[in-house]
Design an enzyme around this catalytic site. Structure first.
Site, PDB file in Angstrom:
ATOM      1  N   SER A 126       0.813  -1.282  -0.005  1.00  0.00           N
ATOM      2  CA  SER A 126       0.079   0.037  -0.045  1.00  0.00           C
ATOM      3  C   SER A 126       0.909   1.296  -0.035  1.00  0.00           C
ATOM      4  CB  SER A 126      -0.954   0.169   1.040  1.00  0.00           C
ATOM      5  OG  SER A 126      -0.135   0.336   2.313  1.00  0.00           O
ATOM      6  N   LYS A 127       0.280   2.258  -0.167  1.00  0.00           N
ATOM      7  CA  LYS A 127       1.172   3.654   0.036  1.00  0.00           C
ATOM      8  C   LYS A 127       2.005   3.692   1.053  1.00  0.00           C
ATOM      9  CE  LYS A 127      -2.144   6.306  -2.691  1.00  0.00           C
ATOM     10  NZ  LYS A 127      -3.758   6.249  -2.364  1.00  0.00           N
ATOM     11  N   ARG A 128       1.882   3.114   2.193  1.00  0.00           N
ATOM     12  CA  ARG A 128       2.690   3.098   3.507  1.00  0.00           C
ATOM     13  C   ARG A 128       4.118   2.547   2.998  1.00  0.00           C
ATOM     14  NH1 ARG A 128       1.998  -0.203   6.996  1.00  0.00           N
ATOM     15  NH2 ARG A 128       0.603  -1.598   5.827  1.00  0.00           N
TER      16      ARG A 128
END
Ligand code: GLU
Length: 491
Positions: free
Chosen positions: A254-256
């Site tokens: 994910s963006k993390r």
């Protein structure tokens, strides 16, 4: 003759093009190219609110940037078009009428509130929430009543009871589902737009898709799709669900975890060939230890047999390692072109430069070639050529200039450089030799103060590279400035 392999990539144009989508596209493309089959690009835009042409264009541009082409589909056309789902509504309607007429589907007038109440009741009884078929057997009077109320029906598929649905998955082996776990699901929404699970079947069947290769998250959709294939009398394709992409911490990417869209990597100046090489290894592994593959080699080596079932881990260090290989392979001109947007963004050039200035910029940029994994790293590596005013990296660096031999070294440097015909690598090398010979100082006592005085740092590129690029005037100016800052006076 073996049947021609026809695969498809069917993105929903609802946002940035995710790296996982590019991986799915790549596996399909590789299979098509390897087998001499066809890749179809279909746009699944039935989510009217979230779909956009802009996103579709973005996906197509990203595919092209990565070097993938398609044989049929949007833009290129083909025998089984149109290839955008919102342009195929009449086709879906025809099959919906057939299913309704055969009693394999029915109109459902339940409101959202009613559906929610049913869901909650099932959850309260620890049962799996699903539609229990309330509208399966409505009488004509009930229907008339609902219509009078102005309710707009959905169309639900009548899921047969007690059926085992077996998916022979190329990647995951046989996966078995029980039809009793699936409630009658909506195939056409109340606005007349088909749902994904329904449209996808009709499209894959009519487009004669032989292999459906897509992300694992669609595996749970597949039993519903199988039921529709059966109900419409279509032959099923072979399915292959490729594993999820996880971050290094083993949670879903994910963006993390950093950049997740192809566009972000393009903007960071990664090479498309590096991305393709890396994506191919996300879930597929060759028979050998080889990690660097040209596109041609990938096509040769690729096979669905070697697509792994376990999740693929997105290892940014590996991507950077692979991409560094491709950066180094770029010829000087291509490397400079890759650097340009990054250098402009950093404010180190305008893009309008020409003549000596342009030639100088090229030389500066090329000094970073062996030191970067992707183009966005270039400005930082060459930043020192642009700032004559800089700070010492730390106390230790500043202390280097305080050594008592420094004035002697610097005086000699000025004198010698001033006598050079050309301040080039050879001249600078000769200068250092003379200084060492005359002063009898060790190399470090000569190089380190000059390095610190020129850059503020104790590490960096060779001085024989730095000094010619700075030129005599800036070299002297920097050294004088640093000595002044360090409070050192030359005799
Ligand atoms: N439109 C679907 C998606 O983007 C395609 C799934 C499939 O390949 O069947 O997830």
């Amino acid at each position: 003759m073996e049947k021609e392999i026809r695969v498809r990539f069917a993105p929903s144009p609802t946002g940035p093009f995710h790296i996982g989508g590019a991986r799915s596209a790549l596996f399909n493309w590789l299979l098509a190219r390897k087998t001499g089959g066809k890749l179809i690009l279909r746009i699944e835009d039935t989510d009217l609110e979230r779909s956009s042409r802009e996103s579709e264009e973005n996906i197509k541009a990203a595919l092209k940037w990565l070097g993938m082409d398609w044989d049929e589909g949007v833009d290129v056309g083909g025998e089984y078009g149109p290839y955008r789902q919102t342009e195929r509504l009449d086709l879906y309607r025809k099959y919906t009428e057939q299913l309704l007429a055969e009693g394999k589907a029915y109109y459902c007038y339940c409101t959202d509130d009613e559906l929610e109440a049913e869901r909650q009741a099932l959850v309260a009884q620890s049962q799996m929430p699903r539609y229990m078929g309330k509208c399966r057997n409505l009488t004509p009077e009930q229907i008339a009543e609902f219509e009078k109320e102005g309710r707009k029906p959905t169309v639900r598929f009548k899921v047969p009871a007690g059926q085992q649905i077996v998916i022979h998955d190329m990647v995951r082996g046989d996966v078995v589902f029980d039809s009793d776990g699936i409630g009658d699901f909506v195939i056409v929404k109340s606005d007349g737009i088909p749902t994904y699970n329904y449209a996808v079947v009709i499209d894959d069947a009519l487009m004669h898709i032989t292999h459906v290769i897509r992300a694992e998250e669609h595996l749970s959709n597949t039993p519903r799709q199988c039921l529709i294939y059966d109900a419409l009398g279509f032959e099923k394709p072979v399915f292959g669900h490729i594993s999820l992409i996880l971050g290094k911490d083993r949670t879903k990417m994910s963006k993390r975890h950093g950049a997740t869209s192809v566009d972000q990597y393009r903007k960071l100046g990664y090479c498309p060939k590096g991305i393709v090489n890396f994506l191919a290894l996300l879930g597929w592994a060759p028979n050998s230890e080889q990690e660097i593959f040209t596109t041609e080699e990938l096509i040769q080596a690729f096979s669905m047999d070697h697509v792994a079932k376990n999740p693929a881990v997105f290892d940014l260090d590996k991507l950077n390692w692979i991409n560094q290989h491709y950066m180094r392979q770029l010829d000087d001109e291509a490397f400079f072109e890759a650097a340009k947007p990054q250098m402009i963004e950093a404010g180190f050039m305008t893009g309008e430069e020409e003549g000596d200035k342009l030639a100088w910029l090229k030389k500066v940029v090329l000094t970073s070639k062996e030191h970067v994994s992707y183009a966005a790293q270039i400005p930082e590596v060459v930043a020192m050529y642009f700032h004559d005013d800089f700070a010492f990296e730390n106390e230790e660096a500043a202390a280097v200039l305080k050594e008592e031999t420094v004035p002697t070294v610097m005086n000699m440097l000025f004198e010698q450089l001033g006598q050079l015909e050309a301040v080039d690598a050879t001249g600078v090398k000769a200068t250092f030799k003379t200084i060492q010979k005359t002063t009898k100082l060790g190399g470090k006592s000569v190089y380190m103060p000059i390095r610190v005085a020129l850059t503020g740092n104790q590490h960096g590129p060779e001085l024989t590279e730095i000094i010619p690029l700075l030129g005599l005037e800036r070299t002297l100016k920097r050294i004088k400035g640093s000595l002044e800052k360090a409070g050192v006076t030359l005799a």
